[in-house]
Design a protein around this motif. Structure first.
Motif, short mmCIF file in Angstrom:
data_model
loop_
_atom_site.label_atom_id
_atom_site.label_comp_id
_atom_site.label_asym_id
_atom_site.label_seq_id
_atom_site.Cartn_x
_atom_site.Cartn_y
_atom_site.Cartn_z
N ALA A 171 1.00 -1.25 0.10
CA ALA A 171 -0.14 -0.05 -0.08
C ALA A 171 0.88 1.25 0.21
N MET A 172 0.53 2.31 -0.85
CA MET A 172 1.04 3.62 -0.95
C MET A 172 2.45 3.51 -1.86
N ALA A 173 2.89 2.30 -2.46
CA ALA A 173 4.12 2.00 -3.23
C ALA A 173 4.02 2.88 -4.44
N GLY A 174 2.64 2.89 -4.92
CA GLY A 174 2.56 3.80 -6.29
C GLY A 174 2.51 5.11 -6.19
#
Lengths: 409, 409
Positions: free
Chosen positions: A263-266
């Protein structure tokens, strides 16, 4: 000086006109001793052990505006930073991240730096041992749409997933502490369903319960979950920082595998010009910080990462050059049983096949969804084509999956 | 349902062909209840309070490939997440961050959500009160190149900065725990130098000491620093996560202002298509998490952020609509005395003028560097041009700065 411990950062710097050698030198000096040529000789002798060094500058000329770039490798003496990931990241990419078009591609750690990191407590072998599944890809199922569900409802969804013969079930990463399915109650209900399913399937499974809430309470929350019977944890690492994962995974009382969610890696990896490359962000750093399993966007589904980048994430998770246990790669999103031969060809045996809609959306139901995957995995391992396997008596679940979603061989 | 507490996320989604209304609807459902149209009516009644809602879809058509985009505003019911920033961020941008070209532009919090955040303990007024400086922009000086320096050396650099009449001195953000200048010794040495300088200047100052190391030890380390006399802290927030800042700033025993450093922010905000916009990343979220001062790249120097984006960061830090104290804006990098009138015109009086090279690189030395800034600030406030001010007797430090770096009026 040449034998001193250093960590090496590799950057890709984009600039239409820069002298990249000068730029690299500026980084090596600016992010370590600050200035060099102005120093008196006596001071240089004292400061030399702190000075960053340019290892290489690999310029890619291009006449296309914005496409001229260079890969810069710069060595940072370990003596400049403490042995933790925030210190290393702030040193090599703190201020520099804001200095024009530059992306952090990779980090090579000194053995001294790595020695501060025990790495994954279980890793691939440890997770296999817990499950008694040594020679095949594993199968993970994702809880879907469980916000607003009560415990009996959640338990039933868990039970149906478990009946399908999955090895791991993970919480939805957006399921937080809530009055309907609070952590310990959720663990108790789901682990009871796991035992009940095991009587039917004869198979163990791990339930990765989502670790959420205030940072300072995460360790005690993990121990409460384990006390209630949890045998794995899910953690949204990038919402908290790698150091938090490192502290959790190093805690001797946290005795279960930790699955890292991306999650949030993008927000960090997909840009060409900025951020942190996926193999470092979701590969090497997750593993060093102690993730036993790492989810990352598969190249097959709607949440897409190019195949080459995907395989580079996998490579970082299992690279024998890093002296900590390998993390289990879990390429995720858009997976259905018809993709299993492709996944195994891309990732080999040490992979977790991870599905949500491809299990819950199966026309014969959730349990059949898991069964279709298990049949597909066995077929792919045996070199039997999916249609041939699906045609065998008892394998109707795979046939129905193929009828719904097709297959790739 | 219409009165329920929601947090609203604003995204910019880039897509050459997408039906943005459909996309927004998919996000609103997918990141909350998972599916909607398939639910039985009775279930819909139960689940409605968990369902995300599309607030607006503002499509910007363009014939240029890749330039068609839409601003989507989506409301997420508070009931779905716990009252902490990791939960909110994972909900609104966890998986979605990886789903194609999409950037998180803004978040509007419900008053219920905000009520869990005390915000900055000092804020602009509190910092002014500590310094007894109520009506003028403040001046901050940045330690430079202190890696490898010993305590006497560090103390002398501190003393010279303090003699220049600066209000705040911040550690270099890449100075970590080290044997030459360990935290408590560093604080003792620098605060002694501060007292010594105060006898000359008659002026108080805050020393923001860098808080580093393992996450679970940060609070106790902060208290040790305060015990040793530290009157401010510097923190690399993005290397640890907003929740860690929130916990530190909420801790009643941490009785000094916290300055948030933007290290790593460039991995997140500069891309057009990905990441988190600077006014949210460095503005609203830093403030909500409790930063009393926030450093961010100025539009003037080498580490550049466009002026419009800069002013939007400032606006988020002081916006009266957010019911917590405003954070002091600290535009940083590339600042010299000749820019002071421009900074005051852009940012007004509630700004910290922050300089490193513009103080240490002054031809008459570090103390004169600070003095040149103070003279420039007084001149700009009085509406006197910098050359006129510099020509006055006693103002040679400003003249020398202008001769070195020029000025903008």
């Amino acid at each position: 000086m040449s034998n001193q411990a250093v960590c090496i950062a590799t950057y890709r710097s984009y600039d239409d006109k820069a002298d990249f050698h000068k730029k690299a030198q500026g980084i090596a000096v600016g992010l370590t001793v600050g200035s060099w040529t102005d120093l008196p000789e006596a001071r240089k002798a004292e400061m030399e052990k702190h000075l960053g060094r340019v290892i290489s500058v690999d310029v890619h000329e291009s006449s296309v505006p914005g496409e001229r770039y260079a890969d810069l490798r710069i060595a940072y003496p370990d003596v400049n930073f403490s042995r933790d990931l925030p210190a290393l990241l702030v040193t090599v990419f703190g201020k520099l991240s804001m200095d024009g078009r530059i992306k952090l591609l990779d980090l090579d750690f000194s053995s001294e730096f790595v020695s501060a990191f025990p790495g994954p407590k279980f890793g691939i072998d440890g997770v296999r041992k817990l499950l008694g599944a040594y020679e095949r890809p594993l199968l993970m199922s994702i809880f879907k749409s469980v916000i607003g569900h009560d415990l009996p409802n959640l338990r039933e969804q868990f039970y149906q997933q478990a009946l399908g013969g999955v090895d791991l079930i993970k919480d939805d990463e957006i399921l937080f502490e809530n009055p309907l399915t609070p952590l310990e109650k959720r663990v108790e209900a789901c682990m009871e369903a796991a035992r009940q399913a095991e009587e039917v399937t004869g198979q163990k499974l791990l339930y990765a319960v989502n670790l959420t809430g205030p940072t300072s309470k995460l360790a005690s929350q993990a121990k409460r979950a384990i006390g209630a019977g949890a045998n794995a944890l899910l953690f949204n690492v990038l919402a908290y920082g790698y150091d938090v994962l490192h502290e959790l995974s190093s805690d001797p009382e946290i005795t279960v595998p930790i699955a890292a969610h991306p999650a949030m890696a993008g927000a960090l990896y997909p840009s060409t010009h900025y951020g942190i490359a996926a193999p470092l962000l979701l590969g090497k750093l997750m593993r060093l910080a102690g993730a036993d399993l790492v989810l990352f966007p598969s190249p097959y589904g709607s949440v897409v990462m190019p195949r080459e980048e995907n395989l580079a994430v996998q490579a970082a998770l299992i690279d024998p050059a890093l002296p900590v246990a390998p993390s289990f790669p879990v390429p995720s999103a858009g997976i259905h049983p018809g993709l299993v031969p492709l996944i195994l060809r891309d990732f080999g045996t040490d992979v977790v096949v991870n599905a949500g809609g491809g299990i819950h959306g199966h026309p014969m139901g959730t349990a059949a969804g898991g069964q279709a995957f298990r049949i597909a995995i066995e077929a792919a391992r045996a070199g039997v084509s999916l249609p041939d396997a699906a045609a065998k008596p008892g394998n109707e679940a795979l046939q129905a999956a193929i009828d719904s979603w097709g297959y790739k061989q």
